[in-house]
Enzyme design. Structure first.
Site, short mmCIF file in Angstrom:
data_model
loop_
_atom_site.label_atom_id
_atom_site.label_comp_id
_atom_site.label_asym_id
_atom_site.label_seq_id
_atom_site.Cartn_x
_atom_site.Cartn_y
_atom_site.Cartn_z
N ASP A 174 0.89 -1.16 0.00
CA ASP A 174 0.00 0.00 0.00
C ASP A 174 0.94 1.22 0.00
OD1 ASP A 174 -2.29 1.68 0.47
OD2 ASP A 174 -1.67 1.78 2.57
N LEU A 175 0.41 2.38 -0.35
CA LEU A 175 1.28 3.57 -0.45
C LEU A 175 1.12 4.50 0.76
CD1 LEU A 175 3.18 5.45 -2.10
CD2 LEU A 175 1.14 6.33 -3.25
N ASP A 176 -0.09 5.12 0.87
CA ASP A 176 -0.32 6.11 1.92
C ASP A 176 -0.26 5.46 3.31
OD1 ASP A 176 -0.88 8.22 0.08
OD2 ASP A 176 -2.88 7.39 -0.22
N SER B 112 -5.44 5.50 -4.20
CA SER B 112 -5.28 6.95 -4.43
C SER B 112 -5.03 7.27 -5.90
CB SER B 112 -4.12 7.49 -3.60
OG SER B 112 -3.86 8.82 -3.99
N LYS B 113 -5.78 8.24 -6.39
CA LYS B 113 -5.57 8.70 -7.77
C LYS B 113 -4.34 9.59 -7.84
CE LYS B 113 -10.17 7.80 -9.28
NZ LYS B 113 -11.47 8.04 -8.68
N VAL C 38 -9.77 4.13 2.11
CA VAL C 38 -11.10 4.35 1.53
C VAL C 38 -11.00 5.43 0.44
CG1 VAL C 38 -13.46 5.11 2.09
CG2 VAL C 38 -12.19 3.67 3.70
N GLU D 141 0.04 -3.31 4.53
CA GLU D 141 -1.04 -2.31 4.67
C GLU D 141 -1.05 -1.64 6.03
OE1 GLU D 141 -3.61 -0.73 3.66
OE2 GLU D 141 -4.01 -1.46 1.65
N ASP D 142 -1.61 -0.41 6.07
CA ASP D 142 -1.81 0.25 7.36
C ASP D 142 -3.30 0.45 7.67
OD1 ASP D 142 -2.28 2.25 5.40
OD2 ASP D 142 -1.94 3.80 6.91
C1 BG6 Z 1 -5.88 5.89 0.14
C2 BG6 Z 1 -5.86 6.65 1.44
O1 BG6 Z 1 -4.59 5.40 -0.12
O2 BG6 Z 1 -6.27 6.74 -0.94
C3 BG6 Z 1 -7.21 7.32 1.66
O3 BG6 Z 1 -5.59 5.76 2.50
C4 BG6 Z 1 -7.58 8.17 0.46
O4 BG6 Z 1 -7.13 8.11 2.84
C5 BG6 Z 1 -7.57 7.31 -0.79
O5 BG6 Z 1 -8.89 8.74 0.63
C6 BG6 Z 1 -7.92 8.08 -2.06
O6 BG6 Z 1 -6.91 9.02 -2.31
P1 BG6 Z 1 -7.02 10.18 -3.39
O7 BG6 Z 1 -5.61 10.71 -3.45
O8 BG6 Z 1 -7.45 9.55 -4.68
O9 BG6 Z 1 -7.99 11.18 -2.88
MG MG Z 2 -2.71 3.20 3.61
#
Ligand code: BG6
Ligand code: MG
Length: 226
Positions: free
Chosen positions: A11-13, A120-121, A49, A173-174
């Site tokens: 996972d990234l974030d 995440s985009k 999410v 993952e976190d």
């Molecule tokens: C996930 C994060 O990686 O990406 C979420 O954990 C975030 O917090 C989701 O809402 C979507 O990210 P983004 O950058 O597309 O708004």
């Molecule tokens: Mg994460």
């Protein structure tokens, strides 16, 4: 007995870098503006999410789920994203979390493939800012994923594109929904953080993500199951 590992999907974030904190700060600013109070405990529900689903959870939390049209919700989500992207301009290779460079190096030294599975985009922008855009063998495009975590789609897509067997692969993952997604895909789940009791192997922070220990935990579980 040792077992061969095909791939490790990150996972990234919140795993590779602390952008989970930037997501929280940007959501908190928007929630404050909407007179909705969110704290770090509530934020655990937002990890992993998607953007619009996160907004829905925040509106529901503030009992304002029926106050906005879809167009208004998209405007609010865009507003959050603009602030989040503003925070990203500070991001540099120094923001890669402790332990991650060594972990990536150790995995790659064994010829094991690595991938990124983030909903995440902004994942491409984040990887670029961290100087990791050429490091991974495959990064899933969140825009092409139909079902968000905890659905296994994103991890299964990463495995398919890397041409590896999920049962011989590891996910890191976190987020609670992220661990559920890894488990549902048949992969071995490594959790980073205190609330991930369902993970097959758990550490408190990325510094503790040591490759020898992860491999040992993976091998132990496979031995128990065979
Ligand atoms: C996930 C994060 O990686 O990406 C979420 O954990 C975030 O917090 C989701 O809402 C979507 O990210 P983004 O950058 O597309 O708004
Ligand atoms: Mg994460």
């Amino acid at each position: 007995m040792n077992y061969y590992i095909d791939a490790v999907i990150f996972d990234l974030d919140g795993v590779i870098t602390d952008t989970a904190e930037y997501h929280f700060l940007a959501w908190k600013a928007l929630a404050d503006q909407l007179d909705i109070s969110i704290d770090r405990e509530f934020n655990e529900n937002l990890k992993g999410v998607s953007r619009l689903d996160s907004l829905e959870l925040i509106l529901k939390h503030g009992n304002r789920q029926n106050d906005f049209s879809l167009l208004e919700k998209e405007t609010l989500a865009n507003q959050k994203n603009e602030l989040y992207c503003h925070y990203l301009t500070n991001l540099s290779p120094e923001d890669i979390l402790p332990g991650i460079p060594e972990l990536i190096r150790n995995i790659k030294e064994e010829g094991i493939l690595i991938g990124v599975a983030s909903v995440s985009k902004n994942a491409g922008t984040v990887l670029q800012a961290l100087g990791l855009n050429l490091t991974f063998d495959y990064c899933v495009d969140a825009a092409k994923i139909k079902r968000s975590k905890p659905d296994p789609e994103i991890f299964l897509t990463a495995c398919e594109k890397l041409n590896v067997d999920p049962k011989k692969s590891i996910g890191i993952e976190d987020a609670v929904v992220g661990i559920d997604a890894i488990t549902a895909s048949g992969m071995f789940a490594v959790g980073v953080g205190n609330i991930l009791d369902k993970a097959d192997y758990k550490v408190e922070n990325t510094k503790q993500l040591e490759w020898t220990k992860i491999k040992k935990a993976y091998t132990n579980l496979i031995n128990v199951n065979n």
